[in-house]
Motif scaffolding. Structure first.
Motif, PDB file in Angstrom:
ATOM      1  N   ASN A  27      -4.895   4.660  -2.831  1.00 46.81           N
ATOM      2  CA  ASN A  27      -4.421   3.925  -1.642  1.00 46.81           C
ATOM      3  C   ASN A  27      -4.074   4.829  -0.468  1.00 46.81           C
ATOM      4  O   ASN A  27      -3.565   4.367   0.534  1.00 46.81           O
ATOM      5  CB  ASN A  27      -3.195   3.095  -2.013  1.00 46.81           C
ATOM      6  CG  ASN A  27      -3.453   2.090  -3.113  1.00 46.81           C
ATOM      7  OD1 ASN A  27      -3.122   2.331  -4.270  1.00 46.81           O
ATOM      8  ND2 ASN A  27      -4.070   0.960  -2.740  1.00 46.81           N
ATOM      9  N   VAL A  28      -4.325   6.134  -0.578  1.00 51.90           N
ATOM     10  CA  VAL A  28      -3.941   7.052   0.499  1.00 51.90           C
ATOM     11  C   VAL A  28      -4.704   6.743   1.772  1.00 51.90           C
ATOM     12  O   VAL A  28      -4.147   6.692   2.874  1.00 51.90           O
ATOM     13  CB  VAL A  28      -4.178   8.514   0.057  1.00 51.90           C
ATOM     14  CG1 VAL A  28      -3.969   9.459   1.255  1.00 51.90           C
ATOM     15  CG2 VAL A  28      -3.242   8.886  -1.066  1.00 51.90           C
ATOM     16  N   ALA A  76      -4.661   4.418   7.196  1.00 61.03           N
ATOM     17  CA  ALA A  76      -5.192   3.427   8.144  1.00 61.03           C
ATOM     18  C   ALA A  76      -4.081   2.559   8.699  1.00 61.03           C
ATOM     19  O   ALA A  76      -4.029   2.268   9.910  1.00 61.03           O
ATOM     20  CB  ALA A  76      -6.260   2.572   7.436  1.00 61.03           C
ATOM     21  N   GLN A  77      -3.166   2.137   7.838  1.00 55.80           N
ATOM     22  CA  GLN A  77      -2.048   1.312   8.314  1.00 55.80           C
ATOM     23  C   GLN A  77      -1.169   2.137   9.261  1.00 55.80           C
ATOM     24  O   GLN A  77      -0.708   1.632  10.292  1.00 55.80           O
ATOM     25  CB  GLN A  77      -1.227   0.815   7.121  1.00 55.80           C
ATOM     26  CG  GLN A  77      -1.886  -0.298   6.327  1.00 55.80           C
ATOM     27  CD  GLN A  77      -0.944  -0.885   5.300  1.00 55.80           C
ATOM     28  OE1 GLN A  77       0.239  -0.547   5.237  1.00 55.80           O
ATOM     29  NE2 GLN A  77      -1.486  -1.782   4.459  1.00 55.80           N
ATOM     30  N   MET A  78      -0.939   3.373   8.910  1.00 59.19           N
ATOM     31  CA  MET A  78      -0.056   4.219   9.730  1.00 59.19           C
ATOM     32  C   MET A  78      -0.642   4.424  11.132  1.00 59.19           C
ATOM     33  O   MET A  78       0.048   4.268  12.139  1.00 59.19           O
ATOM     34  CB  MET A  78       0.152   5.577   9.046  1.00 59.19           C
ATOM     35  CG  MET A  78       1.001   5.496   7.772  1.00 59.19           C
ATOM     36  SD  MET A  78       1.038   7.051   6.854  1.00 59.19           S
ATOM     37  CE  MET A  78       1.841   8.130   8.008  1.00 59.19           C
ATOM     38  N   PHE A  79      -1.910   4.769  11.212  1.00 59.47           N
ATOM     39  CA  PHE A  79      -2.513   5.008  12.525  1.00 59.47           C
ATOM     40  C   PHE A  79      -2.670   3.721  13.319  1.00 59.47           C
ATOM     41  O   PHE A  79      -2.577   3.720  14.552  1.00 59.47           O
ATOM     42  CB  PHE A  79      -3.874   5.706  12.352  1.00 59.47           C
ATOM     43  CG  PHE A  79      -3.754   7.186  12.158  1.00 59.47           C
ATOM     44  CD1 PHE A  79      -3.546   8.023  13.237  1.00 59.47           C
ATOM     45  CD2 PHE A  79      -3.825   7.739  10.871  1.00 59.47           C
ATOM     46  CE1 PHE A  79      -3.436   9.401  13.047  1.00 59.47           C
ATOM     47  CE2 PHE A  79      -3.707   9.100  10.687  1.00 59.47           C
ATOM     48  CZ  PHE A  79      -3.503   9.943  11.774  1.00 59.47           C
ATOM     49  N   GLY A 124       8.961  14.621  -3.338  1.00 61.19           N
ATOM     50  CA  GLY A 124       8.275  15.586  -2.505  1.00 61.19           C
ATOM     51  C   GLY A 124       6.809  15.766  -2.814  1.00 61.19           C
ATOM     52  O   GLY A 124       6.152  16.607  -2.184  1.00 61.19           O
ATOM     53  N   GLN A 125       6.250  14.989  -3.757  1.00 59.58           N
ATOM     54  CA  GLN A 125       4.845  15.170  -4.117  1.00 59.58           C
ATOM     55  C   GLN A 125       3.902  14.426  -3.184  1.00 59.58           C
ATOM     56  O   GLN A 125       2.704  14.708  -3.158  1.00 59.58           O
ATOM     57  CB  GLN A 125       4.634  14.700  -5.566  1.00 59.58           C
ATOM     58  CG  GLN A 125       5.382  15.560  -6.574  1.00 59.58           C
ATOM     59  CD  GLN A 125       5.167  15.101  -8.003  1.00 59.58           C
ATOM     60  OE1 GLN A 125       4.401  14.146  -8.252  1.00 59.58           O
ATOM     61  NE2 GLN A 125       5.813  15.766  -8.958  1.00 59.58           N
ATOM     62  N   VAL A 126       4.413  13.454  -2.456  1.00 56.68           N
ATOM     63  CA  VAL A 126       3.587  12.711  -1.502  1.00 56.68           C
ATOM     64  C   VAL A 126       4.152  12.926  -0.111  1.00 56.68           C
ATOM     65  O   VAL A 126       5.358  12.750   0.103  1.00 56.68           O
ATOM     66  CB  VAL A 126       3.547  11.211  -1.839  1.00 56.68           C
ATOM     67  CG1 VAL A 126       2.727  10.465  -0.785  1.00 56.68           C
ATOM     68  CG2 VAL A 126       2.976  10.991  -3.227  1.00 56.68           C
ATOM     69  N   ALA A 127       3.322  13.335   0.811  1.00 56.76           N
ATOM     70  CA  ALA A 127       3.756  13.534   2.195  1.00 56.76           C
ATOM     71  C   ALA A 127       2.616  13.183   3.121  1.00 56.76           C
ATOM     72  O   ALA A 127       1.640  13.927   3.230  1.00 56.76           O
ATOM     73  CB  ALA A 127       4.203  14.966   2.415  1.00 56.76           C
ATOM     74  N   LEU A 128       2.743  12.012   3.772  1.00 57.28           N
ATOM     75  CA  LEU A 128       1.736  11.572   4.728  1.00 57.28           C
ATOM     76  C   LEU A 128       2.316  11.660   6.137  1.00 57.28           C
ATOM     77  O   LEU A 128       3.474  11.347   6.355  1.00 57.28           O
ATOM     78  CB  LEU A 128       1.317  10.134   4.428  1.00 57.28           C
ATOM     79  CG  LEU A 128       0.833   9.837   2.999  1.00 57.28           C
ATOM     80  CD1 LEU A 128       0.454   8.369   2.873  1.00 57.28           C
ATOM     81  CD2 LEU A 128      -0.341  10.724   2.632  1.00 57.28           C
ATOM     82  N   SER A 129       1.493  12.040   7.128  1.00 56.71           N
ATOM     83  CA  SER A 129       1.971  12.182   8.510  1.00 56.71           C
ATOM     84  C   SER A 129       0.844  11.911   9.484  1.00 56.71           C
ATOM     85  O   SER A 129      -0.318  12.208   9.195  1.00 56.71           O
ATOM     86  CB  SER A 129       2.518  13.596   8.737  1.00 56.71           C
ATOM     87  OG  SER A 129       2.847  13.796  10.076  1.00 56.71           O
ATOM     88  N   THR A 130       1.190  11.361  10.618  1.00 57.98           N
ATOM     89  CA  THR A 130       0.210  11.123  11.684  1.00 57.98           C
ATOM     90  C   THR A 130       0.041  12.345  12.567  1.00 57.98           C
ATOM     91  O   THR A 130      -0.749  12.323  13.513  1.00 57.98           O
ATOM     92  CB  THR A 130       0.648   9.934  12.549  1.00 57.98           C
ATOM     93  OG1 THR A 130       1.917  10.215  13.114  1.00 57.98           O
ATOM     94  CG2 THR A 130       0.713   8.658  11.729  1.00 57.98           C
ATOM     95  N   SER A 131       0.800  13.403  12.350  1.00 60.97           N
ATOM     96  CA  SER A 131       0.718  14.625  13.158  1.00 60.97           C
ATOM     97  C   SER A 131      -0.168  15.635  12.465  1.00 60.97           C
ATOM     98  O   SER A 131      -0.188  15.731  11.237  1.00 60.97           O
ATOM     99  CB  SER A 131       2.113  15.211  13.355  1.00 60.97           C
ATOM    100  OG  SER A 131       2.036  16.465  14.006  1.00 60.97           O
ATOM    101  N   VAL A 160       0.838  -1.198   0.000  1.00 62.46           N
ATOM    102  CA  VAL A 160       0.000   0.000   0.000  1.00 62.46           C
ATOM    103  C   VAL A 160       0.871   1.245   0.000  1.00 62.46           C
ATOM    104  O   VAL A 160       0.633   2.212  -0.754  1.00 62.46           O
ATOM    105  CB  VAL A 160      -0.956  -0.005   1.210  1.00 62.46           C
ATOM    106  CG1 VAL A 160      -1.748   1.308   1.269  1.00 62.46           C
ATOM    107  CG2 VAL A 160      -1.900  -1.179   1.124  1.00 62.46           C
ATOM    108  N   ILE A 161       1.872   1.255   0.848  1.00 68.02           N
ATOM    109  CA  ILE A 161       2.781   2.393   0.926  1.00 68.02           C
ATOM    110  C   ILE A 161       3.509   2.555  -0.392  1.00 68.02           C
ATOM    111  O   ILE A 161       3.727   3.676  -0.885  1.00 68.02           O
ATOM    112  CB  ILE A 161       3.761   2.220   2.106  1.00 68.02           C
ATOM    113  CG1 ILE A 161       2.987   2.198   3.438  1.00 68.02           C
ATOM    114  CG2 ILE A 161       4.799   3.337   2.114  1.00 68.02           C
ATOM    115  CD1 ILE A 161       2.189   3.433   3.729  1.00 68.02           C
ATOM    116  N   GLU A 162       3.896   1.431  -0.979  1.00 66.84           N
ATOM    117  CA  GLU A 162       4.611   1.489  -2.258  1.00 66.84           C
ATOM    118  C   GLU A 162       3.728   2.136  -3.324  1.00 66.84           C
ATOM    119  O   GLU A 162       4.187   2.978  -4.101  1.00 66.84           O
ATOM    120  CB  GLU A 162       5.015   0.071  -2.678  1.00 66.84           C
ATOM    121  CG  GLU A 162       5.828   0.025  -3.962  1.00 66.84           C
ATOM    122  CD  GLU A 162       6.218  -1.383  -4.325  1.00 66.84           C
ATOM    123  OE1 GLU A 162       6.299  -1.680  -5.527  1.00 66.84           O
ATOM    124  OE2 GLU A 162       6.468  -2.207  -3.387  1.00 66.84           O
TER     125      GLU A 162
END
Length: 568
Positions: free
Chosen positions: A89-90, A95-98, A117-124, A78-80
């Motif tokens: 798949n975002v 969901a996997q990250m949290f 730099g076009q994709v940036a996911l964060s739990t914060s 999914v991350i890939e």
């Protein structure tokens, strides 16, 4: 060693007793303090090593969890897909990250970043900016790009965005050997604080493999700098003790965690108030013992030294010829026996000296009497010889006059007194010259000069007559012209001097010296006078013979002034 210093016996004895009495107490006190201090040190070291090993283990375990989380996400399909910019798949990626960050949201922040730099996911809710793609090849990205596994670095404290971040775990996501993105976890201070909360009373410092401080329990102000123990060999071994660079008097215990190269250090904070209280108590005890030892040492040395001082004083008095000294007997032991023996010795010496003096005085008196008796027959024989020749010549008047003069002389000479006044001695001399005038007629002129102050002083009987007789017989016996003799006297302090000078033939000084030394048995008169003068006076008394410039001889008799009480 003490005997090399110029110290009195009492001071040396006091020093020896002080050292023997106090040194063991001092050594024992120092030994007790050393043992207690070493025990405190050993206990502290054991506790410190237990603490830092436990901290290192818990920190390493926590980092292990985050590394596994990063590995899991890095290998997720999914991350890939998300990193390949698949928006389908975002939601699943979040969901996997949290899910993986469940329960750790306040302790760490999870990022999934594409390399472009076009994709940036964060739990914060307020994520940090890693500024890709411009930061590719720098910092954590460069280190992750060189490794196939997750890497761990300390956060850059200089960046305000990372002020609360202590460690960063990062792993590159690859597809067909190409890096398409990164999975990052920022471990925040809260994660370390939760671990060290059980050690809140300890000052613990965490560093990375470059000695960079990423956590300090005293506050974040000391974080973000290189530890002051860099280059001191602090990590030359797994664990050890170094000096705290902020406080060289304090120790710093360290442990080097080998897996992630995290250094755990704990400062020495042991409460030594108990040790200091023990040290004060021992110091007070030592001072009390010292005072007791000094008091006892002083008393003992005084009891020993007082009799010794009496003995030294007594010996000094004996050295100065004071034999009346008697030292007190203060003890009933060997020292008291020594004092008693000293008193007996002084008494014995005093008795021996008294006996020796009595014997010497008896011998001196006998010698003086013998010398005086030598003079009497010599003078009488000469006078009788003169009477004999006058009788043969039929000069009855002269014989009568000589007999009367001789009788008058004999009464003075044969008296019991060994000492007579100077006036009486001069009368003997005048009577003698009266007799000699009958022999020499007008050829001899005699002058008597008696100093009034000397008239009543005493001197040995017939001490001057032999010298006058010698002047008449040897000095003027061969003179055909007018012969002159002068008998004078003078007082010089405690001495009196009599001078008999003539203008006769003179005397050879070398022979005169022989006469005075008694080397000529035929001329004993001068030796007799010289010896009697010394025996009745001192070493400066005696006879001195000098020649006169105009011819003749001067004989000077030096005698000690004797008062009337001497006549016995």
């Amino acid at each position: 060693m003490l005997h090399k210093w110029k110290m009195s016996y009492r001071l040396r004895l006091l020093s020896y007793m002080f050292l023997v009495g106090f040194l063991p107490v001092l050594v024992l006190s120092a030994g007790v303090l050393l043992i207690v201090y070493q025990n405190i040190d050993r206990t502290e070291a054991q506790e410190a090593y237990q603490n830092i090993h436990s901290v290192a283990e818990q920190v390493s375990s926590s980092v292990d969890g985050y590394v596994k989380l990063v590995d899991t996400l890095s290998e997720s399909v999914v991350i890939e897909h998300v990193l390949e910019q698949s928006s389908d798949n975002v939601r699943e990626a979040y969901a996997q990250m949290f899910l993986l960050m469940r329960g750790n949201h306040e302790q760490a922040t999870l990022y999934v970043l594409s390399g472009n730099g076009q994709v940036a996911l964060s739990t914060s809710d307020i994520p940090h900016s890693y500024k890709l793609p411009q930061n590719n090849g720098w910092g954590v990205f460069a280190k992750a790009a060189r490794s196939k596994d997750a890497v761990l670095i300390s956060a850059p404290k200089q960046d305000p965005d990372f002020r609360n971040v202590v460690l960063t775990v990062c792993r590159a996501v690859r597809k067909d050997q190409q890096i398409i993105g990164y999975v990052i976890i920022d471990i925040e201070r809260r994660a370390i604080w939760d671990i060290l909360n059980n050690y809140s009373s300890q000052d613990i410092i965490l560093t990375d493999q470059y000695h960079y401080v990423f956590y300090d329990t005293l506050g974040s102000s000391k974080e973000g700098v290189v530890s002051g123990i860099t280059g001191s060999g602090s990590f030359s071994s797994t664990s050890g003790i170094v000096r705290d660079p902020d406080n060289p008097d304090k120790k710093l215990y360290y442990f080097h965690e080998p897996k992630y190269h995290i250094g755990v250090m704990q400062k020495e904070i042991t409460d030594r108030s108990g040790f200091y209280a023990l040290r004060r108590t021992i110091a007070i005890f030592d001072l009390v013992v010292l005072a007791i030892i000094i008091l006892l040492s002083y008393k003992l040395t005084r009891d020993l030294w007082k009799p010794m001082g009496d003995l030294v004083t007594g010996m000094e008095c004996v050295r100065q010829n004071n034999l009346d000294v008697r030292i007190p007997i203060r003890r009933r032991d060997e020292i008291g026996a020594l004092a008693a023996t000293f008193n007996k010795m002084v008494y014995h010496i005093r008795r021996l000296l008294r006996e020796a003096k009595q014997k010497e005085e008896t011998l001196r008196i006998a010698q003086i009497k013998g010398l005086q008796e030598q003079v009497k027959p010599h003078f009488i024989y000469n006078t009788l010889d003169l009477i004999k020749w006058s009788a043969k010549a039929g000069d009855t008047k002269t014989v009568a006059l000589l007999a009367v003069s001789l009788g008058r002389l004999l009464r003075k000479i044969l008296g019991k007194s060994a000492f007579i006044t100077v006036r009486e001695e001069f009368e003997i001399l005048q009577s003698y010259m009266t007799i000699q005038e009958k022999r020499f007629g007008d050829r001899i002129q005699v002058e008597f000069l008696l100093e009034p102050d000397l008239a009543d002083k005493y001197l040995p009987k017939l001490i001057l007559e032999p010298v006058l007789e010698n002047a008449v017989k040897h000095g003027l016996g061969s003179v055909t012209e007018k012969g002159r003799i002068c008998v004078s006297s003078r007082l010089k302090g405690k001495y009196m001097e009599f001078e008999i000078a003539d203008n006769g033939a003179g005397m050879d000084l070398a022979k005169a010296q022989q006469y005075l030394e008694g080397h000529d048995d035929q001329h004993v008169g001068l030796y007799n006078v010289h010896l009697r003068a010394k025996l009745n006076g001192d070493a400066t008394c005696g006879v001195t013979i000098k020649p006169q410039a105009e011819g003749g001889t001067r004989v000077i008799i030096r005698l000690l002034v004797l008062e009337e009480g001497t006549n016995s």
